[in-house]
Design an enzyme around this catalytic site. Structure first.
Site, mmCIF file in Angstrom:
data_model
loop_
_atom_site.group_PDB
_atom_site.id
_atom_site.type_symbol
_atom_site.label_atom_id
_atom_site.label_comp_id
_atom_site.label_asym_id
_atom_site.label_seq_id
_atom_site.Cartn_x
_atom_site.Cartn_y
_atom_site.Cartn_z
ATOM 1 N N HIS A 1 25.080 55.239 -10.969
ATOM 2 C CA HIS A 1 24.056 55.887 -10.151
ATOM 3 C C HIS A 1 23.190 56.836 -10.974
ATOM 4 O O HIS A 1 23.626 57.369 -12.001
ATOM 5 C CB HIS A 1 24.716 56.711 -9.031
ATOM 6 C CG HIS A 1 25.350 55.895 -7.965
ATOM 7 N ND1 HIS A 1 24.680 55.454 -6.850
ATOM 8 C CD2 HIS A 1 26.627 55.437 -7.838
ATOM 9 C CE1 HIS A 1 25.510 54.768 -6.079
ATOM 10 N NE2 HIS A 1 26.702 54.743 -6.669
ATOM 11 N N HIS B 1 33.277 49.008 -3.525
ATOM 12 C CA HIS B 1 32.239 49.512 -2.619
ATOM 13 C C HIS B 1 31.041 48.555 -2.551
ATOM 14 O O HIS B 1 30.604 48.021 -3.576
ATOM 15 C CB HIS B 1 31.779 50.904 -3.048
ATOM 16 C CG HIS B 1 32.755 51.979 -2.697
ATOM 17 N ND1 HIS B 1 32.693 53.258 -3.221
ATOM 18 C CD2 HIS B 1 33.835 51.990 -1.856
ATOM 19 C CE1 HIS B 1 33.680 53.986 -2.726
ATOM 20 N NE2 HIS B 1 34.379 53.240 -1.908
ATOM 21 N N ASP C 1 27.894 48.868 -2.369
ATOM 22 C CA ASP C 1 26.720 49.112 -3.200
ATOM 23 C C ASP C 1 26.954 48.682 -4.649
ATOM 24 O O ASP C 1 26.038 48.767 -5.485
ATOM 25 C CB ASP C 1 26.264 50.576 -3.126
ATOM 26 C CG ASP C 1 27.305 51.572 -3.589
ATOM 27 O OD1 ASP C 1 28.513 51.291 -3.447
ATOM 28 O OD2 ASP C 1 26.921 52.644 -4.093
ATOM 29 N N HIS C 2 28.161 48.183 -4.942
ATOM 30 C CA HIS C 2 28.461 47.635 -6.266
ATOM 31 C C HIS C 2 28.817 46.151 -6.210
ATOM 32 O O HIS C 2 28.850 45.496 -7.251
ATOM 33 C CB HIS C 2 29.608 48.417 -6.913
ATOM 34 C CG HIS C 2 29.236 49.816 -7.273
ATOM 35 N ND1 HIS C 2 29.028 50.239 -8.568
ATOM 36 C CD2 HIS C 2 28.999 50.901 -6.490
ATOM 37 C CE1 HIS C 2 28.695 51.514 -8.571
ATOM 38 N NE2 HIS C 2 28.667 51.938 -7.316
ATOM 39 N N HIS D 1 34.585 48.436 -8.898
ATOM 40 C CA HIS D 1 35.300 48.822 -7.678
ATOM 41 C C HIS D 1 34.649 48.152 -6.481
ATOM 42 O O HIS D 1 33.554 47.608 -6.580
ATOM 43 C CB HIS D 1 35.366 50.345 -7.515
ATOM 44 C CG HIS D 1 34.060 51.019 -7.304
ATOM 45 N ND1 HIS D 1 33.065 51.081 -8.270
ATOM 46 C CD2 HIS D 1 33.557 51.700 -6.225
ATOM 47 C CE1 HIS D 1 32.038 51.765 -7.805
ATOM 48 N NE2 HIS D 1 32.308 52.141 -6.572
ATOM 49 N N ASP E 1 31.680 54.404 -10.726
ATOM 50 C CA ASP E 1 31.492 55.692 -10.049
ATOM 51 C C ASP E 1 32.614 56.670 -10.391
ATOM 52 O O ASP E 1 32.976 57.521 -9.573
ATOM 53 C CB ASP E 1 31.434 55.491 -8.537
ATOM 54 C CG ASP E 1 30.122 54.870 -8.076
ATOM 55 O OD1 ASP E 1 29.273 54.566 -8.936
ATOM 56 O OD2 ASP E 1 29.952 54.664 -6.856
ATOM 57 N N HIS F 1 38.107 57.614 -7.193
ATOM 58 C CA HIS F 1 36.976 57.307 -6.313
ATOM 59 C C HIS F 1 37.390 56.211 -5.335
ATOM 60 O O HIS F 1 37.187 56.322 -4.125
ATOM 61 C CB HIS F 1 35.784 56.874 -7.160
ATOM 62 C CG HIS F 1 34.542 56.596 -6.369
ATOM 63 N ND1 HIS F 1 33.860 57.577 -5.690
ATOM 64 C CD2 HIS F 1 33.852 55.442 -6.153
ATOM 65 C CE1 HIS F 1 32.804 57.053 -5.096
ATOM 66 N NE2 HIS F 1 32.787 55.752 -5.347
#
Length: 242
Positions: free
Chosen positions: A170, A57, A59-60, A55, A132, A113
């Site tokens: 995570h 985001h 942080d990915h 996805h 996530d 998400h």
């Protein structure tokens, strides 16, 4: 066989370095930052040829461009989120496949998400990368979707074989487990699992991957009976401070 290496990034994120031991083909799932991923590959003498994204985001995806610059890797990810994913080459949708050497992963669209979130399921290898969406004893926050979508995702995951290993994005297991115990205090399997989780975290050890079987026994979101129950759980977890 698939060799899968956990690469901690950005504090509590995990990227996953994955290699087909026969061909040497190597990819990374969700490189939130590039340096730790590149270092882990170099340490093993592995050459990254692809980046797989669950996805959009940051942080990915934050390491996408640097990994591509260093390796020439091709980036695969959800077509529905193309505009938001740096350096995306190949967009995939529900039912498409992605390959790593002789290993084939089926793309599952699992929105909630984010609107275009996907998972990569290596059915023959008993492994799934859930980003996530499904966590150890938890599920992702509903930023761009709703409880009905997430409940549908949980039903799809619950239908997988119990031995399927779940590689999520995570290290949230301890906080997820504390919430799970607050809503399912009589679950003996959950109590035993939390003892092990607390022991691992006290020693600075990771708690993932998990398995579908473990989640079926202890994850309140995977055990939810309908979308309304999942919505109530998700609202409770969002407010939980235990």
């Amino acid at each position: 066989m698939l060799e899968i290496v956990r690469v901690p990034v950005l504090g509590d994120n995990y990227s996953w370095l994955v290699r087909d031991s026969d061909s040497g083909a190597t990819m990374v799932v969700d490189p939130g930052e590039a340096a730790p991923v590149l270092a882990a590959a170099q340490e093993r003498g592995w050459s990254i040829g692809a980046v797989w994204i669950t996805h959009w985001h940051p942080d990915h995806t934050g390491g996408n461009e640097a990994v591509v610059a260093a390796t020439g890797a091709r980036v695969i990810g959800p077509e529905a989120e193309r505009a938001k994913i740096p350096a995306l080459d190949d967009g995939v949708r529900e039912g498409d496949t992605a390959t790593l050497g002789a290993h084939v992963a089926t793309v599952m669209e699992v929105p909630g998400h984010t609107a275009g979130h996907i998972a990569f399921h290596f059915a023959q290898d008993g492994a799934i990368f859930t980003g996530d969406t499904l966590f150890a004893m938890g599920c992702g926050r509903l930023f761009e979707g709703d409880a009905t979508q997430m409940f549908g995702n949980m039903r799809r995951f619950a239908a997988l074989d119990d031995t399927t290993r779940v590689y999520c994005g995570h290290e949230y297991t301890q906080s997820n487990g504390r919430f799970a115990r607050s809503v399912d205090p009589g679950n003996a399997a959950l109590a035993a699992r939390m003892e092990e989780v607390d022991r691992l975290r006290a020693g600075g050890q990771p708690t993932v991957p998990t398995t579908i079987g473990e989640e079926r026994a202890t994850n309140p979101f995977l055990r939810a009976t309908d979308a309304a129950a999942l919505a109530e759980l998700r609202a409770g977890k969002d407010a939980f401070r235990g």
